[in-house]
Design an enzyme around this catalytic site. Structure first.
Site, PDB file in Angstrom:
ATOM      1  N   ARG A   1       2.607  -0.045   2.774  1.00  0.00           N
ATOM      2  CA  ARG A   1       3.190  -1.374   2.831  1.00  0.00           C
ATOM      3  C   ARG A   1       4.238  -1.554   1.741  1.00  0.00           C
ATOM      4  O   ARG A   1       4.063  -1.093   0.630  1.00  0.00           O
ATOM      5  CB  ARG A   1       2.091  -2.428   2.669  1.00  0.00           C
ATOM      6  CG  ARG A   1       1.507  -2.837   3.994  1.00  0.00           C
ATOM      7  CD  ARG A   1       0.242  -3.642   3.859  1.00  0.00           C
ATOM      8  NE  ARG A   1       0.358  -4.806   2.997  1.00  0.00           N
ATOM      9  CZ  ARG A   1      -0.625  -5.681   2.805  1.00  0.00           C
ATOM     10  NH1 ARG A   1      -1.785  -5.514   3.437  1.00  0.00           N
ATOM     11  NH2 ARG A   1      -0.481  -6.708   2.011  1.00  0.00           N
TER      12      ARG A   1
ATOM     13  N   ARG B   1       1.255 -11.291  -6.223  1.00  0.00           N
ATOM     14  CA  ARG B   1       0.285 -11.700  -5.188  1.00  0.00           C
ATOM     15  C   ARG B   1      -0.999 -12.212  -5.843  1.00  0.00           C
ATOM     16  O   ARG B   1      -1.608 -13.177  -5.378  1.00  0.00           O
ATOM     17  CB  ARG B   1      -0.010 -10.524  -4.253  1.00  0.00           C
ATOM     18  CG  ARG B   1       1.160 -10.248  -3.288  1.00  0.00           C
ATOM     19  CD  ARG B   1       1.186  -8.842  -2.734  1.00  0.00           C
ATOM     20  NE  ARG B   1       0.006  -8.468  -1.997  1.00  0.00           N
ATOM     21  CZ  ARG B   1      -0.303  -7.206  -1.680  1.00  0.00           C
ATOM     22  NH1 ARG B   1       0.504  -6.219  -2.018  1.00  0.00           N
ATOM     23  NH2 ARG B   1      -1.382  -6.945  -0.996  1.00  0.00           N
TER      24      ARG B   1
ATOM     25  N   LYS C   1     -10.819  -7.299   2.366  1.00  0.00           N
ATOM     26  CA  LYS C   1     -10.929  -8.194   3.526  1.00  0.00           C
ATOM     27  C   LYS C   1     -10.656  -7.429   4.816  1.00  0.00           C
ATOM     28  O   LYS C   1     -11.421  -7.495   5.780  1.00  0.00           O
ATOM     29  CB  LYS C   1      -9.928  -9.373   3.399  1.00  0.00           C
ATOM     30  CG  LYS C   1     -10.070 -10.172   2.117  1.00  0.00           C
ATOM     31  CD  LYS C   1      -9.084 -11.324   2.033  1.00  0.00           C
ATOM     32  CE  LYS C   1      -7.621 -10.925   1.949  1.00  0.00           C
ATOM     33  NZ  LYS C   1      -7.231 -10.277   0.680  1.00  0.00           N
TER      34      LYS C   1
ATOM     35  N   ARG D   1      -5.076 -19.896   2.727  1.00  0.00           N
ATOM     36  CA  ARG D   1      -4.685 -19.455   1.390  1.00  0.00           C
ATOM     37  C   ARG D   1      -4.229 -20.602   0.504  1.00  0.00           C
ATOM     38  O   ARG D   1      -3.882 -20.369  -0.652  1.00  0.00           O
ATOM     39  CB  ARG D   1      -3.496 -18.504   1.538  1.00  0.00           C
ATOM     40  CG  ARG D   1      -3.834 -17.039   1.354  1.00  0.00           C
ATOM     41  CD  ARG D   1      -2.565 -16.293   1.668  1.00  0.00           C
ATOM     42  NE  ARG D   1      -2.462 -15.038   1.024  1.00  0.00           N
ATOM     43  CZ  ARG D   1      -2.781 -13.882   1.608  1.00  0.00           C
ATOM     44  NH1 ARG D   1      -3.298 -13.846   2.813  1.00  0.00           N
ATOM     45  NH2 ARG D   1      -2.590 -12.764   0.962  1.00  0.00           N
TER      46      ARG D   1
HETATM   47  P1  AP5 Z   1      -8.101  -3.792   2.033  1.00  0.00           P
HETATM   48  O1  AP5 Z   1      -9.293  -3.936   2.908  1.00  0.00           O
HETATM   49  O2  AP5 Z   1      -6.829  -3.340   2.648  1.00  0.00           O
HETATM   50  O3  AP5 Z   1      -7.896  -5.130   1.180  1.00  0.00           O
HETATM   51  P2  AP5 Z   1      -7.398  -6.580   1.618  1.00  0.00           P
HETATM   52  O4  AP5 Z   1      -8.310  -7.574   0.942  1.00  0.00           O
HETATM   53  O5  AP5 Z   1      -7.236  -6.673   3.093  1.00  0.00           O
HETATM   54  O6  AP5 Z   1      -6.009  -6.591   0.835  1.00  0.00           O
HETATM   55  P3  AP5 Z   1      -4.553  -7.032   1.298  1.00  0.00           P
HETATM   56  O7  AP5 Z   1      -3.614  -6.369   0.344  1.00  0.00           O
HETATM   57  O8  AP5 Z   1      -4.353  -6.826   2.744  1.00  0.00           O
HETATM   58  O9  AP5 Z   1      -4.634  -8.550   0.962  1.00  0.00           O
HETATM   59  P4  AP5 Z   1      -3.484  -9.536   0.821  1.00  0.00           P
HETATM   60  O10 AP5 Z   1      -4.265 -10.790   0.857  1.00  0.00           O
HETATM   61  O11 AP5 Z   1      -2.629  -9.356  -0.382  1.00  0.00           O
HETATM   62  O12 AP5 Z   1      -2.494  -9.181   2.012  1.00  0.00           O
HETATM   63  P5  AP5 Z   1      -2.178  -9.897   3.387  1.00  0.00           P
HETATM   64  O13 AP5 Z   1      -1.826  -8.862   4.360  1.00  0.00           O
HETATM   65  O14 AP5 Z   1      -3.236 -10.874   3.719  1.00  0.00           O
HETATM   66  O15 AP5 Z   1      -8.494  -2.786   0.842  1.00  0.00           O
HETATM   67  C1  AP5 Z   1      -7.519  -2.336  -0.092  1.00  0.00           C
HETATM   68  C2  AP5 Z   1      -7.734  -0.837  -0.399  1.00  0.00           C
HETATM   69  O16 AP5 Z   1      -8.961  -0.676  -1.110  1.00  0.00           O
HETATM   70  C3  AP5 Z   1      -7.840   0.039   0.840  1.00  0.00           C
HETATM   71  O17 AP5 Z   1      -7.198   1.262   0.568  1.00  0.00           O
HETATM   72  C4  AP5 Z   1      -9.342   0.252   1.033  1.00  0.00           C
HETATM   73  O18 AP5 Z   1      -9.626   1.506   1.616  1.00  0.00           O
HETATM   74  C5  AP5 Z   1      -9.857   0.186  -0.389  1.00  0.00           C
HETATM   75  N1  AP5 Z   1     -11.168  -0.449  -0.477  1.00  0.00           N
HETATM   76  C6  AP5 Z   1     -11.601  -1.558   0.213  1.00  0.00           C
HETATM   77  N2  AP5 Z   1     -12.856  -1.884  -0.158  1.00  0.00           N
HETATM   78  C7  AP5 Z   1     -13.233  -0.959  -1.108  1.00  0.00           C
HETATM   79  C8  AP5 Z   1     -14.415  -0.765  -1.871  1.00  0.00           C
HETATM   80  N3  AP5 Z   1     -15.483  -1.576  -1.735  1.00  0.00           N
HETATM   81  N4  AP5 Z   1     -14.431   0.268  -2.760  1.00  0.00           N
HETATM   82  C9  AP5 Z   1     -13.351   1.109  -2.903  1.00  0.00           C
HETATM   83  N5  AP5 Z   1     -12.194   0.960  -2.183  1.00  0.00           N
HETATM   84  C10 AP5 Z   1     -12.130  -0.059  -1.297  1.00  0.00           C
HETATM   85  O19 AP5 Z   1      -0.858 -10.725   3.000  1.00  0.00           O
HETATM   86  C11 AP5 Z   1       0.372 -10.099   2.710  1.00  0.00           C
HETATM   87  C12 AP5 Z   1       1.467 -11.146   2.494  1.00  0.00           C
HETATM   88  O20 AP5 Z   1       1.647 -11.906   3.706  1.00  0.00           O
HETATM   89  C13 AP5 Z   1       1.181 -12.197   1.422  1.00  0.00           C
HETATM   90  O21 AP5 Z   1       1.530 -11.750   0.131  1.00  0.00           O
HETATM   91  C14 AP5 Z   1       2.045 -13.373   1.912  1.00  0.00           C
HETATM   92  O22 AP5 Z   1       3.395 -13.180   1.593  1.00  0.00           O
HETATM   93  C15 AP5 Z   1       1.891 -13.279   3.427  1.00  0.00           C
HETATM   94  N6  AP5 Z   1       0.752 -14.078   3.941  1.00  0.00           N
HETATM   95  C16 AP5 Z   1      -0.343 -13.585   4.608  1.00  0.00           C
HETATM   96  N7  AP5 Z   1      -1.188 -14.576   4.935  1.00  0.00           N
HETATM   97  C17 AP5 Z   1      -0.635 -15.722   4.463  1.00  0.00           C
HETATM   98  C18 AP5 Z   1      -1.060 -17.078   4.473  1.00  0.00           C
HETATM   99  N8  AP5 Z   1      -2.237 -17.452   5.024  1.00  0.00           N
HETATM  100  N9  AP5 Z   1      -0.250 -17.992   3.887  1.00  0.00           N
HETATM  101  C19 AP5 Z   1       0.930 -17.654   3.341  1.00  0.00           C
HETATM  102  N10 AP5 Z   1       1.390 -16.380   3.288  1.00  0.00           N
HETATM  103  C20 AP5 Z   1       0.614 -15.422   3.847  1.00  0.00           C
HETATM  104 MG    MG Z   2      -5.564  -6.935   4.375  1.00  0.00          MG
END
Ligand code: AP5
Ligand code: MG
Length: 216
Positions: free
Chosen positions: A161, A172, A13, A88
């Site tokens: 992170r 997660r 994402k 979410r």
């Molecule tokens: P990346 O693009 O970083 O993936 P992402 O989908 O953004 O993953 P996140 O870990 O950020 O998602 P998340 O939903 O767990 O975390 P968030 O910050 O939202 O890609 C990952 C890796 O893969 C990178 O190294 C990239 O280079 C590689 N990659 C990407 N695409 C690729 C491909 N096609 N092929 C190969 N490699 C690839 O949330 C964190 C925490 O915040 C949650 O756990 C929760 O506690 C809280 N939180 C956030 N939002 C909410 C909400 N709305 N409600 C409640 N709690 C929330």
């Molecule tokens: Mg992300």
């Protein structure tokens, strides 16, 4: 244009949102990034969110929806929004409808990044970013051109992170399956979900996302 990027942790994402920001001048609204900034600044929201995020659980719906509402208020009304990691839960999806209506915006697409969970653990555990500009890298998939130097800003410090360890990633993912995946049918009923293969190489995923945007 207002779109949601929906998919489990590590689906790509953030990676795809960054490209849309560069290509289309849209704005990335990542609740994860906003919460991490709040934790770093030790704001009241950050103090509440820290332990929950470290455990891989979800922060309260009210907190994240308020963050989104504030961001939309602060940004220009003609700038497109990319919702990354929000909504979410079913409650957040409902709150987003109300927030969008208040700001006179409509949801154009929900782009679902479909991926395989074992691959996700590999992606997340290898992920790191430049401490200065935030550019993302990966131990296996994307190293800087010169080892130890950020391609974008020349920074030499990198960070990982705290929730990017295997145990927290599993929590997660459980949260995603239990609370987030069930909101898809709500959007499917509106005919706005576009499912794309998030296992493809990053450029190919971007091409699929662009194809969805070009539908309008
Ligand atoms: P990346 O693009 O970083 O993936 P992402 O989908 O953004 O993953 P996140 O870990 O950020 O998602 P998340 O939903 O767990 O975390 P968030 O910050 O939202 O890609 C990952 C890796 O893969 C990178 O190294 C990239 O280079 C590689 N990659 C990407 N695409 C690729 C491909 N096609 N092929 C190969 N490699 C690839 O949330 C964190 C925490 O915040 C949650 O756990 C929760 O506690 C809280 N939180 C956030 N939002 C909410 C909400 N709305 N409600 C409640 N709690 C929330
Ligand atoms: Mg992300």
């Amino acid at each position: 244009m207002n779109i949601i990027l929906l998919g489990p942790p590590g689906a790509g994402k953030g990676t795809q949102a960054a490209r849309l920001v560069e290509q289309h001048g849209m704005r990335q609204l990542s609740t994860g990034d906003m919460l991490r900034a709040a934790v770093a600044a030790q704001t009241p929201v950050g103090l509440k969110a820290k332990a929950i995020m470290d455990a891989g659980e979800l922060v309260s719906d009210e907190i994240v929806s308020a963050l989104i509402d504030d961001e939309l208020t602060a940004m220009g009304e003609h700038v497109g929004a990319i919702f990354d990691g929000y909504p979410r839960t079913a409650a957040q999806a409902e709150q987003l409808d109300a927030i969008l209506a208040k700001h006179g915006r409509k949801l154009d697409h929900v782009i679902e990044l479909a991926v395989d969970e074992d691959e996700l653990v590999r992606r997340i555990v290898g992920r790191y970013s430049c401490a200065a500009c935030g550019t993302g890298y990966h131990d296996e998939f994307r190293q800087p051109a010169v080892a130890g130097v950020c391609d974008k800003c020349g920074g030499t410090e990198f960070k990982r992170r705290k929730d990017d360890n295997e145990e927290t990633v599993r929590t997660r993912m459980t949260e995603y399956r239990a609370k987030t995946a069930p909101i898809l049918p709500l959007y499917e009923a509106r005919g706005i979900v576009r499912r794309i293969d998030g296992m493809a190489p990053i450029d190919a995923v971007t091409a699929s996302v662009e194809a969805v945007l070009a539908e309008d």
